[in-house]
Design an enzyme around this catalytic site. Structure first.
Site, PDB file in Angstrom:
ATOM      1  N   ASP A   1     -14.284-124.841   4.940  1.00 26.27           N
ATOM      2  CA  ASP A   1     -14.524-124.243   6.479  1.00 26.27           C
ATOM      3  C   ASP A   1     -15.096-122.858   6.159  1.00 26.27           C
ATOM      4  O   ASP A   1     -15.308-122.340   5.047  1.00 26.27           O
ATOM      5  CB  ASP A   1     -13.074-124.487   7.046  1.00 26.27           C
ATOM      6  CG  ASP A   1     -11.962-123.666   6.502  1.00 26.27           C
ATOM      7  OD1 ASP A   1     -12.235-123.046   5.611  1.00 26.27           O
ATOM      8  OD2 ASP A   1     -10.888-123.738   7.275  1.00 26.27           O
TER       9      ASP A   1
ATOM     10  N   CYS B   1     -10.507-124.681   1.753  1.00 27.39           N
ATOM     11  CA  CYS B   1     -10.307-123.815   3.059  1.00 27.39           C
ATOM     12  C   CYS B   1      -9.334-122.472   2.733  1.00 27.39           C
ATOM     13  O   CYS B   1      -9.280-122.101   1.519  1.00 27.39           O
ATOM     14  CB  CYS B   1      -9.695-124.603   4.081  1.00 27.39           C
ATOM     15  SG  CYS B   1      -7.845-125.379   3.812  1.00 27.39           S
ATOM     16  N   GLY B   2      -8.711-122.042   3.508  1.00 22.56           N
ATOM     17  CA  GLY B   2      -8.026-120.805   3.504  1.00 22.56           C
ATOM     18  C   GLY B   2      -7.018-120.975   2.280  1.00 22.56           C
ATOM     19  O   GLY B   2      -6.936-120.187   1.343  1.00 22.56           O
ATOM     20  N   THR B   3      -6.458-121.913   2.621  1.00 21.28           N
ATOM     21  CA  THR B   3      -5.063-122.253   1.775  1.00 21.28           C
ATOM     22  C   THR B   3      -5.285-123.573   0.756  1.00 21.28           C
ATOM     23  O   THR B   3      -4.700-123.858  -0.228  1.00 21.28           O
ATOM     24  CB  THR B   3      -3.909-122.495   2.527  1.00 21.28           C
ATOM     25  OG1 THR B   3      -4.279-123.567   3.495  1.00 21.28           O
ATOM     26  CG2 THR B   3      -3.381-121.451   3.145  1.00 21.28           C
ATOM     27  N   GLY B   4      -6.235-124.376   1.189  1.00 17.61           N
ATOM     28  CA  GLY B   4      -6.589-125.635   0.444  1.00 17.61           C
ATOM     29  C   GLY B   4      -5.693-126.820   1.054  1.00 17.61           C
ATOM     30  O   GLY B   4      -5.971-128.079   1.010  1.00 17.61           O
TER      31      GLY B   4
ATOM     32  N   GLY C   1      -5.055-127.854   4.524  1.00 20.70           N
ATOM     33  CA  GLY C   1      -5.602-128.569   5.470  1.00 20.70           C
ATOM     34  C   GLY C   1      -6.704-129.608   4.921  1.00 20.70           C
ATOM     35  O   GLY C   1      -6.698-130.852   5.282  1.00 20.70           O
ATOM     36  N   MET C   2      -7.579-129.001   4.038  1.00 22.01           N
ATOM     37  CA  MET C   2      -8.717-129.804   3.300  1.00 22.01           C
ATOM     38  C   MET C   2      -7.878-131.025   2.759  1.00 22.01           C
ATOM     39  O   MET C   2      -8.290-132.131   2.798  1.00 22.01           O
ATOM     40  CB  MET C   2      -9.378-129.159   2.466  1.00 22.01           C
ATOM     41  CG  MET C   2     -10.332-128.189   3.098  1.00 22.01           C
ATOM     42  SD  MET C   2     -11.300-129.061   4.184  1.00 22.01           S
ATOM     43  CE  MET C   2     -13.122-128.168   3.722  1.00 22.01           C
TER      44      MET C   2
ATOM     45  N   HIS D   1      -2.498-136.993 -15.015  1.00 27.29           N
ATOM     46  CA  HIS D   1      -1.276-137.805 -14.265  1.00 27.29           C
ATOM     47  C   HIS D   1      -1.732-138.678 -12.987  1.00 27.29           C
ATOM     48  O   HIS D   1      -1.316-139.754 -12.665  1.00 27.29           O
ATOM     49  CB  HIS D   1      -0.148-136.961 -14.279  1.00 27.29           C
ATOM     50  CG  HIS D   1       0.546-136.671 -15.088  1.00 27.29           C
ATOM     51  ND1 HIS D   1       1.828-136.206 -15.377  1.00 27.29           N
ATOM     52  CD2 HIS D   1       0.084-136.703 -16.724  1.00 27.29           C
ATOM     53  CE1 HIS D   1       2.119-135.994 -16.614  1.00 27.29           C
ATOM     54  NE2 HIS D   1       1.203-136.406 -17.461  1.00 27.29           N
TER      55      HIS D   1
ATOM     56  N   ARG E   1       1.338-145.327 -17.818  1.00 26.82           N
ATOM     57  CA  ARG E   1       2.292-145.641 -16.650  1.00 26.82           C
ATOM     58  C   ARG E   1       1.543-144.939 -15.601  1.00 26.82           C
ATOM     59  O   ARG E   1       2.375-145.445 -14.278  1.00 26.82           O
ATOM     60  CB  ARG E   1       3.604-144.789 -17.260  1.00 26.82           C
ATOM     61  CG  ARG E   1       3.304-143.440 -17.415  1.00 26.82           C
ATOM     62  CD  ARG E   1       4.748-142.617 -18.096  1.00 26.82           C
ATOM     63  NE  ARG E   1       4.504-141.418 -18.166  1.00 26.82           N
ATOM     64  CZ  ARG E   1       3.800-140.616 -19.347  1.00 26.82           C
ATOM     65  NH1 ARG E   1       2.879-141.320 -19.863  1.00 26.82           N
ATOM     66  NH2 ARG E   1       3.830-139.294 -19.123  1.00 26.82           N
ATOM     67  N   HIS E   2       0.912-144.220 -15.673  1.00 25.89           N
ATOM     68  CA  HIS E   2       0.319-143.669 -14.450  1.00 25.89           C
ATOM     69  C   HIS E   2      -0.605-144.502 -13.340  1.00 25.89           C
ATOM     70  O   HIS E   2      -0.808-144.387 -12.240  1.00 25.89           O
ATOM     71  CB  HIS E   2      -0.573-142.203 -14.674  1.00 25.89           C
ATOM     72  CG  HIS E   2       0.210-141.260 -15.377  1.00 25.89           C
ATOM     73  ND1 HIS E   2       1.268-140.701 -15.322  1.00 25.89           N
ATOM     74  CD2 HIS E   2      -0.079-140.759 -16.808  1.00 25.89           C
ATOM     75  CE1 HIS E   2       1.912-139.935 -15.853  1.00 25.89           C
ATOM     76  NE2 HIS E   2       1.080-139.995 -17.024  1.00 25.89           N
TER      77      HIS E   2
HETATM   78  C1  RB5 Z   1      -8.497-121.301   9.044  1.00 27.01           C
HETATM   79  O1  RB5 Z   1      -7.889-120.105   9.608  1.00 27.01           O
HETATM   80  C2  RB5 Z   1      -7.310-121.917   8.164  1.00 27.01           C
HETATM   81  O2  RB5 Z   1      -6.329-122.393   8.853  1.00 27.01           O
HETATM   82  C3  RB5 Z   1      -7.703-123.265   7.123  1.00 27.01           C
HETATM   83  O3  RB5 Z   1      -8.888-122.300   6.436  1.00 27.01           O
HETATM   84  C4  RB5 Z   1      -6.935-123.480   6.296  1.00 27.01           C
HETATM   85  O4  RB5 Z   1      -6.067-122.689   5.563  1.00 27.01           O
HETATM   86  C5  RB5 Z   1      -5.994-124.648   6.867  1.00 27.01           C
HETATM   87  O5  RB5 Z   1      -5.225-125.338   5.908  1.00 27.01           O
END
Ligand code: RB5
Length: 145
Positions: A8, A65-68, A70-71, A98, A132-133
């Site tokens: 994003d 994405c910002g944190t990964g 949401g993706m 694994h 096993r995995h």
């Molecule tokens: C965008 O502001 C942020 O919400 C998105 O990049 C992501 O971190 C969502 O999981």
């Protein structure tokens, strides 16, 4: 090896760096967007990239994405995708060994570029251990909502 890339707006700049990183290693990629820093909705990019992996048009995905978070949530909605949200070299290695992860997710706002390169390298060079995995992954694959 072909890699499906997606981000994003929050991770657009890091996605561009990943392309250079892959180019320097002569690794093929397809970019599913986004294509600028303008604000967008991450599922619009995570799902097409995940579908490319599930449909065997790409071997693996790297979607950020910002944190990964949401993706990874969005990508894991696509059957056949095992998206792993990683934050260290060890988690990237274990996600392959694994979990046979086929999509790497991480945060562009929560990881340095140095750590991103380490995780990508680990993800690309680590094999699934099987054994096993396989049984455990089969239980996920066969689950129907
Ligand atoms: C965008 O502001 C942020 O919400 C998105 O990049 C992501 O971190 C969502 O999981």
């Amino acid at each position: 090896m072909k890699i499906a890339l997606a981000s994003d707006h929050a991770a657009y700049d890091m996605k561009e760096k990943i392309k250079e990183f892959l180019n320097s290693r002569e690794i093929e990629w397809e970019d599913f967007g986004t294509f600028s820093n303008d604000s967008v909705d991450y599922p619009d990019f995570a799902i097409p990239a995940a579908e490319s992996v599930a449909g065997n048009y790409s071997d693996i995905g790297i979607i950020i994405c910002g944190t990964g978070i949401g993706m990874s949530i969005a990508a894991n909605k696509v059957k056949g995708v095992r998206a792993a949200l990683c934050c260290t070299e060890d988690t990237a290695i274990l996600s392959r060994q694994h979990n046979n992860a086929n999509v790497l997710c991480f945060g562009a706002r929560t990881n340095s570029w140095e750590n991103a390169q380490i995780m990508i390298t680990a993800f690309l060079t680590t094999e699934f251990e099987g054994d096993r995995h396989i049984r455990r992954l089969d239980k996920i694959q066969s689950y129907e909502c």
